[in-house]
Write an enzyme that holds these catalytic residues in place. Sequence first.
Site, PDB file in Angstrom:
ATOM      1  NE  ARG A  35       9.561   2.231   1.590  1.00  0.00           N
ATOM      2  CZ  ARG A  35       9.079   2.755   0.476  1.00  0.00           C
ATOM      3  NH1 ARG A  35       9.903   3.095  -0.510  1.00  0.00           N
ATOM      4  NH2 ARG A  35       7.784   2.921   0.320  1.00  0.00           N
ATOM      5  CG  HIS A  55       1.372  -8.367   4.035  1.00  0.00           C
ATOM      6  ND1 HIS A  55       2.566  -7.947   3.494  1.00  0.00           N
ATOM      7  CD2 HIS A  55       0.545  -7.292   4.011  1.00  0.00           C
ATOM      8  CE1 HIS A  55       2.459  -6.655   3.160  1.00  0.00           C
ATOM      9  NE2 HIS A  55       1.252  -6.244   3.466  1.00  0.00           N
ATOM     10  CD  GLU A  73      -0.245   0.444   7.586  1.00  0.00           C
ATOM     11  OE1 GLU A  73       0.857   0.293   8.158  1.00  0.00           O
ATOM     12  OE2 GLU A  73      -0.599  -0.261   6.614  1.00  0.00           O
ATOM     13  CD  GLU A 126      10.827  -2.985   2.042  1.00  0.00           C
ATOM     14  OE1 GLU A 126       9.915  -2.213   1.741  1.00  0.00           O
ATOM     15  OE2 GLU A 126      10.657  -4.178   2.350  1.00  0.00           O
ATOM     16  NE  ARG A 155       9.821  -0.319 -22.337  1.00  0.00           N
ATOM     17  CZ  ARG A 155       9.625  -0.325 -23.643  1.00  0.00           C
ATOM     18  NH1 ARG A 155       9.303   0.783 -24.271  1.00  0.00           N
ATOM     19  NH2 ARG A 155       9.764  -1.454 -24.307  1.00  0.00           N
ATOM     20  CG  HIS A 188       3.007  -4.557   7.173  1.00  0.00           C
ATOM     21  ND1 HIS A 188       3.001  -3.659   8.210  1.00  0.00           N
ATOM     22  CD2 HIS A 188       2.213  -4.017   6.215  1.00  0.00           C
ATOM     23  CE1 HIS A 188       2.250  -2.617   7.881  1.00  0.00           C
ATOM     24  NE2 HIS A 188       1.754  -2.813   6.678  1.00  0.00           N
ATOM     25  CG  HIS A 230      -3.289  -3.366   4.929  1.00  0.00           C
ATOM     26  ND1 HIS A 230      -2.418  -4.396   4.632  1.00  0.00           N
ATOM     27  CD2 HIS A 230      -2.521  -2.317   5.318  1.00  0.00           C
ATOM     28  CE1 HIS A 230      -1.172  -3.970   4.805  1.00  0.00           C
ATOM     29  NE2 HIS A 230      -1.207  -2.707   5.219  1.00  0.00           N
ATOM     30  CG  ASN A 236       8.269  -4.328   5.554  1.00  0.00           C
ATOM     31  OD1 ASN A 236       7.416  -3.666   4.961  1.00  0.00           O
ATOM     32  ND2 ASN A 236       9.398  -4.711   4.980  1.00  0.00           N
ATOM     33  CE  LYS A 275       7.740  -1.075   0.264  1.00  0.00           C
ATOM     34  NZ  LYS A 275       7.465  -1.995   1.402  1.00  0.00           N
ATOM     35  CE  LYS A 322       5.804   4.806   3.447  1.00  0.00           C
ATOM     36  NZ  LYS A 322       4.618   4.118   2.985  1.00  0.00           N
TER      37      LYS A 322
HETATM   38  N1  LIG Z   1       1.798   1.227  -0.971  1.00  0.00           N
HETATM   39  C1  LIG Z   1       1.999   1.266   0.324  1.00  0.00           C
HETATM   40  O1  LIG Z   1       3.060   1.712   0.795  1.00  0.00           O
HETATM   41  C2  LIG Z   1       0.920   0.767   1.241  1.00  0.00           C
HETATM   42  C3  LIG Z   1       1.011   1.010   2.615  1.00  0.00           C
HETATM   43  C4  LIG Z   1      -0.037   0.597   3.428  1.00  0.00           C
HETATM   44  C5  LIG Z   1      -1.142  -0.053   2.880  1.00  0.00           C
HETATM   45  N2  LIG Z   1      -1.201  -0.266   1.530  1.00  0.00           N
HETATM   46  C6  LIG Z   1      -2.362  -0.928   0.916  1.00  0.00           C
HETATM   47  O2  LIG Z   1      -3.503  -0.103   1.116  1.00  0.00           O
HETATM   48  C7  LIG Z   1      -4.669  -0.931   1.026  1.00  0.00           C
HETATM   49  C8  LIG Z   1      -5.662  -0.531   2.095  1.00  0.00           C
HETATM   50  O3  LIG Z   1      -6.019   0.809   1.900  1.00  0.00           O
HETATM   51  P1  LIG Z   1      -7.335   1.424   2.564  1.00  0.00           P
HETATM   52  O4  LIG Z   1      -7.483   0.902   3.931  1.00  0.00           O
HETATM   53  O5  LIG Z   1      -7.258   2.880   2.352  1.00  0.00           O
HETATM   54  O6  LIG Z   1      -8.509   0.720   1.740  1.00  0.00           O
HETATM   55  P2  LIG Z   1      -9.480   1.180   0.558  1.00  0.00           P
HETATM   56  O7  LIG Z   1      -8.763   1.945  -0.483  1.00  0.00           O
HETATM   57  O8  LIG Z   1     -10.208  -0.033   0.161  1.00  0.00           O
HETATM   58  O9  LIG Z   1     -10.506   2.188   1.272  1.00  0.00           O
HETATM   59  C9  LIG Z   1     -11.363   1.700   2.271  1.00  0.00           C
HETATM   60  C10 LIG Z   1     -12.831   1.998   1.981  1.00  0.00           C
HETATM   61  O10 LIG Z   1     -13.101   3.373   2.240  1.00  0.00           O
HETATM   62  C11 LIG Z   1     -13.797   3.964   1.129  1.00  0.00           C
HETATM   63  N3  LIG Z   1     -13.377   5.369   1.136  1.00  0.00           N
HETATM   64  C12 LIG Z   1     -12.190   5.876   0.760  1.00  0.00           C
HETATM   65  N4  LIG Z   1     -12.110   7.181   1.042  1.00  0.00           N
HETATM   66  C13 LIG Z   1     -13.296   7.539   1.577  1.00  0.00           C
HETATM   67  C14 LIG Z   1     -13.826   8.755   2.081  1.00  0.00           C
HETATM   68  N5  LIG Z   1     -13.085   9.878   2.140  1.00  0.00           N
HETATM   69  N6  LIG Z   1     -15.094   8.750   2.545  1.00  0.00           N
HETATM   70  C15 LIG Z   1     -15.822   7.614   2.544  1.00  0.00           C
HETATM   71  N7  LIG Z   1     -15.382   6.439   2.102  1.00  0.00           N
HETATM   72  C16 LIG Z   1     -14.126   6.394   1.628  1.00  0.00           C
HETATM   73  C17 LIG Z   1     -13.376   3.157  -0.048  1.00  0.00           C
HETATM   74  O11 LIG Z   1     -14.329   3.230  -1.069  1.00  0.00           O
HETATM   75  C18 LIG Z   1     -13.262   1.755   0.541  1.00  0.00           C
HETATM   76  O12 LIG Z   1     -14.514   1.140   0.562  1.00  0.00           O
HETATM   77  C19 LIG Z   1      -4.215  -2.358   1.143  1.00  0.00           C
HETATM   78  O13 LIG Z   1      -4.329  -2.991  -0.102  1.00  0.00           O
HETATM   79  C20 LIG Z   1      -2.754  -2.234   1.544  1.00  0.00           C
HETATM   80  O14 LIG Z   1      -1.964  -3.294   1.059  1.00  0.00           O
HETATM   81  C21 LIG Z   1      -0.191   0.128   0.714  1.00  0.00           C
HETATM   82 ZN   LIG Z   2       0.465  -1.494   5.671  1.00  0.00          ZN
END
Ligand SMILES: NC(=O)c1ccc[n+]([C@@H]2O[C@H](COP(=O)([O-])OP(=O)(O)OC[C@H]3O[C@@H](n4cnc5c(N)ncnc54)[C@H](O)[C@@H]3O)[C@@H](O)[C@H]2O)c1
Ligand SMILES: [Zn+2]
Length: 365
Positions: free
Chosen positions: A248, A259, A192, A244, A128, A255, A271, A252, A150, A234
């Site tokens: 908030r 998405h 972003e 949201e 939980r 997105h 993404h 989006n 999120k 943010k």
């Molecule tokens: N929760 C939220 O508010 C929110 C907001 C925006 C995006 N997201 C989510 O985030 C995700 C995308 O995140 P991302 O683009 O960071 O992808 P990711 O976490 O897959 O990272 C991208 C790649 O970079 C590598 N990597 C990470 N840090 C590194 C570093 N310092 N040096 C070398 N390699 C490194 C990882 O191993 C991976 O292969 C999506 O699933 C998206 O939906 C969430």
């Molecule tokens: Zn995003």
Amino acid sequence: VHHQNHITTVSLPASPARSYPIAIREGLLAEAASSIARTAGPGAVFLVTDTTVGRLYGRQLHSACARVVSRCALLDFPPGEGSKRLRVYNALTRRLLGLGAKRDSLIVALGGGVVGDLAGFVAATLLRGVALLQIPTTLLAQLDSSVGGKVGIDHALGKNMLGAFHQPCSVLIDPLVLRSLPVREFRNGLAELVKIALALDGALFRRIEQAAPRITRTAGPLLRELISKAVSLKAAVVMKDEFESGLRKTLNLGHTVGHALEAASGYRIRHGEAVSIGLAVEARIAVRMGLLEEPALERILAVLRALGLPRDVPSGINRRSFVRSLSLDKKFTGGGTAYALPAGIGRSAIGVPVPGSVLDEAMES
Ligand SMILES: NC(=O)c1ccc[n+]([C@@H]2O[C@H](COP(=O)([O-])OP(=O)(O)OC[C@H]3O[C@@H](n4cnc5c(N)ncnc54)[C@H](O)[C@@H]3O)[C@@H](O)[C@H]2O)c1
Ligand SMILES: [Zn+2]
């Protein structure tokens, strides 16, 4: 100046006890073990990461933590969006329970948005809810996903379909780790940044336009400035609308289309790239709907181009699966999909219904 922490505090009015600091400074990761130990107290620490980040930074952090906390384990999974799945969630929670995770355990999410979303969802649901500390290592995670609470995973029927709001107890941002990030991943995060500026702050948008060619992985002070600005913008939105219900939704932007593109491409589009194309398409929609002036559209397209981001829908996106993904969007209510759209540089409109014909035109232009 170099060694000063930039700290933003997120205060959540619903429950002041859940306020948390976001620290931004070069070299923070090397000292993270002591912050982790302070946060964990007597509880066990579980470092969750992907195998790439684990190799680069996880093992070292694990050894540093092992010296200062009572119990510490490192858990990893393969990198990429494909890991934001129930299968990996199952494997992680099985291991955590097997290792004796308790309510006083601390989960540390070390990695990009995928690690933050998945480890965060584990933290939100395990027993939980256990405490979560975010150490974002991609630009995207540093300026967007690690802040705001999120968390979630994808489902066969769509992106982020299972999730929760689970605020971290602290966020440690070290821009130095971006030096090892592949260029494509760095750009991914810039999408972003443009989104946050376009939605909320015309001055930040101008700053990005003016600095675009100099925004690189090694741009020390400039990078720190941009990350800090995005994070405080943010955080301000999250403080006013944690769950949201209104404001908030402006974040989006890009997105709704983004998405659906991600899902329809079988997650082959990253993404941030999908968000970039989404911003371009949604800006074209906004012009057609009379919300945005033509010159503002031109500025949006120009800044995306200057940052090396994609603006056009790739050929090979299946129309039917795109439309199906769109209709499964969480923003879909009885009346259709409600878009967040740009209504000027630094301004956005939310809850806008868009006729299918307008979407078609904007996708094709
Ligand atoms: N929760 C939220 O508010 C929110 C907001 C925006 C995006 N997201 C989510 O985030 C995700 C995308 O995140 P991302 O683009 O960071 O992808 P990711 O976490 O897959 O990272 C991208 C790649 O970079 C590598 N990597 C990470 N840090 C590194 C570093 N310092 N040096 C070398 N390699 C490194 C990882 O191993 C991976 O292969 C999506 O699933 C998206 O939906 C969430
Ligand atoms: Zn995003």
